[in-house]
Write an enzyme that holds these catalytic residues in place. Sequence first.
Site, PDB file in Angstrom:
ATOM      1  N   ILE A  33      -3.617  -8.272   3.412  1.00  0.00           N
ATOM      2  CA  ILE A  33      -3.871  -7.240   4.582  1.00  0.00           C
ATOM      3  C   ILE A  33      -4.140  -8.167   5.683  1.00  0.00           C
ATOM      4  O   ILE A  33      -3.641  -8.787   5.653  1.00  0.00           O
ATOM      5  CB  ILE A  33      -6.121  -8.177   4.142  1.00  0.00           C
ATOM      6  CG1 ILE A  33      -6.467  -7.996   2.525  1.00  0.00           C
ATOM      7  CG2 ILE A  33      -6.695  -8.322   5.937  1.00  0.00           C
ATOM      8  CD1 ILE A  33      -7.951  -8.360   2.368  1.00  0.00           C
ATOM      9  N   GLN A  79       0.375  12.608  -8.036  1.00  0.00           N
ATOM     10  CA  GLN A  79      -0.214  13.487  -6.909  1.00  0.00           C
ATOM     11  C   GLN A  79      -0.239  12.458  -5.388  1.00  0.00           C
ATOM     12  O   GLN A  79       0.300  13.200  -4.530  1.00  0.00           O
ATOM     13  CB  GLN A  79      -1.403  13.264  -7.264  1.00  0.00           C
ATOM     14  CG  GLN A  79      -2.391  15.334  -7.907  1.00  0.00           C
ATOM     15  CD  GLN A  79      -1.591  16.163  -7.897  1.00  0.00           C
ATOM     16  OE1 GLN A  79      -1.365  16.815  -6.769  1.00  0.00           O
ATOM     17  NE2 GLN A  79      -1.363  16.896  -9.266  1.00  0.00           N
ATOM     18  N   HIS A  98      -3.964   5.510  -0.692  1.00  0.00           N
ATOM     19  CA  HIS A  98      -5.151   4.686  -1.310  1.00  0.00           C
ATOM     20  C   HIS A  98      -5.468   6.058  -2.726  1.00  0.00           C
ATOM     21  O   HIS A  98      -5.887   6.649  -2.764  1.00  0.00           O
ATOM     22  CB  HIS A  98      -6.096   3.917  -0.494  1.00  0.00           C
ATOM     23  CG  HIS A  98      -7.177   3.348  -1.299  1.00  0.00           C
ATOM     24  ND1 HIS A  98      -6.572   2.130  -1.786  1.00  0.00           N
ATOM     25  CD2 HIS A  98      -8.399   3.519  -2.129  1.00  0.00           C
ATOM     26  CE1 HIS A  98      -7.869   1.399  -2.398  1.00  0.00           C
ATOM     27  NE2 HIS A  98      -8.005   2.323  -2.613  1.00  0.00           N
ATOM     28  N   MET A 138       0.382  -5.014  -0.149  1.00  0.00           N
ATOM     29  CA  MET A 138      -0.881  -5.126  -0.902  1.00  0.00           C
ATOM     30  C   MET A 138      -0.772  -6.249   0.351  1.00  0.00           C
ATOM     31  O   MET A 138      -0.962  -7.748  -0.838  1.00  0.00           O
ATOM     32  CB  MET A 138      -1.038  -5.492  -2.580  1.00  0.00           C
ATOM     33  CG  MET A 138      -0.591  -4.233  -3.614  1.00  0.00           C
ATOM     34  SD  MET A 138      -1.761  -2.794  -3.123  1.00  0.00           S
ATOM     35  CE  MET A 138      -2.439  -3.707  -4.307  1.00  0.00           C
ATOM     36  N   SER A 151       7.230   3.505  -5.514  1.00  0.00           N
ATOM     37  CA  SER A 151       7.455   5.036  -6.155  1.00  0.00           C
ATOM     38  C   SER A 151       7.265   5.452  -5.154  1.00  0.00           C
ATOM     39  O   SER A 151       7.930   7.189  -4.926  1.00  0.00           O
ATOM     40  CB  SER A 151       6.809   5.119  -7.116  1.00  0.00           C
ATOM     41  OG  SER A 151       5.206   5.223  -7.179  1.00  0.00           O
ATOM     42  N   LEU A 159     -10.439  -2.156   5.755  1.00  0.00           N
ATOM     43  CA  LEU A 159      -9.380  -2.014   4.872  1.00  0.00           C
ATOM     44  C   LEU A 159     -10.297  -0.880   3.671  1.00  0.00           C
ATOM     45  O   LEU A 159     -11.407  -0.879   3.596  1.00  0.00           O
ATOM     46  CB  LEU A 159     -10.269  -3.640   3.892  1.00  0.00           C
ATOM     47  CG  LEU A 159      -9.281  -3.329   2.489  1.00  0.00           C
ATOM     48  CD1 LEU A 159      -8.362  -3.651   2.732  1.00  0.00           C
ATOM     49  CD2 LEU A 159     -10.134  -4.466   1.499  1.00  0.00           C
ATOM     50  N   ASP A 160      -8.899   0.076   4.105  1.00  0.00           N
ATOM     51  CA  ASP A 160      -8.983   1.466   3.011  1.00  0.00           C
ATOM     52  C   ASP A 160      -9.923   2.179   3.993  1.00  0.00           C
ATOM     53  O   ASP A 160     -10.615   3.038   2.924  1.00  0.00           O
ATOM     54  CB  ASP A 160      -9.395   1.309   1.406  1.00  0.00           C
ATOM     55  CG  ASP A 160      -8.488   0.653   0.928  1.00  0.00           C
ATOM     56  OD1 ASP A 160      -7.062   0.293   1.573  1.00  0.00           O
ATOM     57  OD2 ASP A 160      -8.803  -0.240   0.120  1.00  0.00           O
TER      58      ASP A 160
HETATM   59  C1  GAR Z   1       0.427   3.702  -5.201  1.00  0.00           C
HETATM   60  O1  GAR Z   1      -0.941   3.713  -6.235  1.00  0.00           O
HETATM   61  C2  GAR Z   1      -0.826   3.265  -4.356  1.00  0.00           C
HETATM   62  O2  GAR Z   1      -1.516   4.300  -4.271  1.00  0.00           O
HETATM   63  C3  GAR Z   1      -1.626   2.069  -4.717  1.00  0.00           C
HETATM   64  O3  GAR Z   1      -0.731   1.697  -5.020  1.00  0.00           O
HETATM   65  C4  GAR Z   1      -0.240   1.834  -6.124  1.00  0.00           C
HETATM   66  C5  GAR Z   1       1.835   1.354  -5.182  1.00  0.00           C
HETATM   67  O4  GAR Z   1       2.876   1.960  -6.102  1.00  0.00           O
HETATM   68  N1  GAR Z   1      -1.831   0.837  -2.957  1.00  0.00           N
HETATM   69  C6  GAR Z   1      -2.712   1.161  -2.806  1.00  0.00           C
HETATM   70  O5  GAR Z   1      -3.577  -0.086  -3.599  1.00  0.00           O
HETATM   71  C7  GAR Z   1      -3.289   0.372  -1.188  1.00  0.00           C
HETATM   72  N2  GAR Z   1      -4.892  -0.160  -1.357  1.00  0.00           N
HETATM   73  P1  GAR Z   1       4.101   2.112  -5.628  1.00  0.00           P
HETATM   74  O6  GAR Z   1       4.659   1.099  -5.310  1.00  0.00           O
HETATM   75  O7  GAR Z   1       5.194   2.435  -7.014  1.00  0.00           O
HETATM   76  O8  GAR Z   1       4.171   3.257  -4.265  1.00  0.00           O
END
Ligand code: GAR
Length: 213
Positions: free
Chosen positions: A88, A169, A105, A86, A13, A140-141
């Site tokens: 590392i 957001q 993040h 997702m 998304s 990481l992050d």
């Molecule tokens: C999002 O909330 C993003 O911030 C998070 O994964 C989701 C992906 O949603 N990312 C992390 O947690 C990275 N550490 P999406 O595939 O709908 O964009």
Amino acid sequence: MKSVVILISGRGSNMRSIVEAGLGANVRAVISNRPDAGGLAYAREHGIATAVVDHTQHPDRAAFDHALAQEIDRHAPDLLVLAGFMRILTPGFVEHYAGRMINIHPSLLPAFTGLHTHRRAIEAGCRIAGVTVHFVTGELDGGPIIAQTAVPVLAGDDETTLAARVLAQEHLLYPRVVRWFLEERLTLQHGRAVLRDEATPAAGALTAPGADD
Ligand code: GAR
């Protein structure tokens, strides 16, 4: 025109929000480590090249990252955008894209790195949660923060309601940051994210990332 490659692992998304913000023409490719990532279909439908570099088909992280970098570099992107990617990453991969790789993040970093950020924020009794976009480093992050948006944690929130408030957001913030980079306003300098504000050049041309544009 400056170019972007977006890495996803799932529904995509955030990738979609970048395309829908009018940056689709800049997106050279969407690459996933999972063949079943939902976002791949959206990218294809919008005429964007897609590829899968399946991490399960590689013996170790280094081999996977090498194959991934080869696929990315075919498109020679100016910016690599991690959008729910997702995995590392190895130090070699991070170094290769230093200063031109960003991540989103779903927490106000440096709080709540890693997984289950919303559940952990609720459990910790946080009154405020949010989203961070940062340059990617070996931690990481943990790379230099570019921009953040806070949202309230409301009484009665659960992981799902808080995640939805933060995600709304995310979809506003990530396209803004990508645009800053493409406009050459955003750079990584001496370990800090620097945003040049062309709207107020007389004021010294430098302003804090996250300022209104
Ligand atoms: C999002 O909330 C993003 O911030 C998070 O994964 C989701 C992906 O949603 N990312 C992390 O947690 C990275 N550490 P999406 O595939 O709908 O964009």
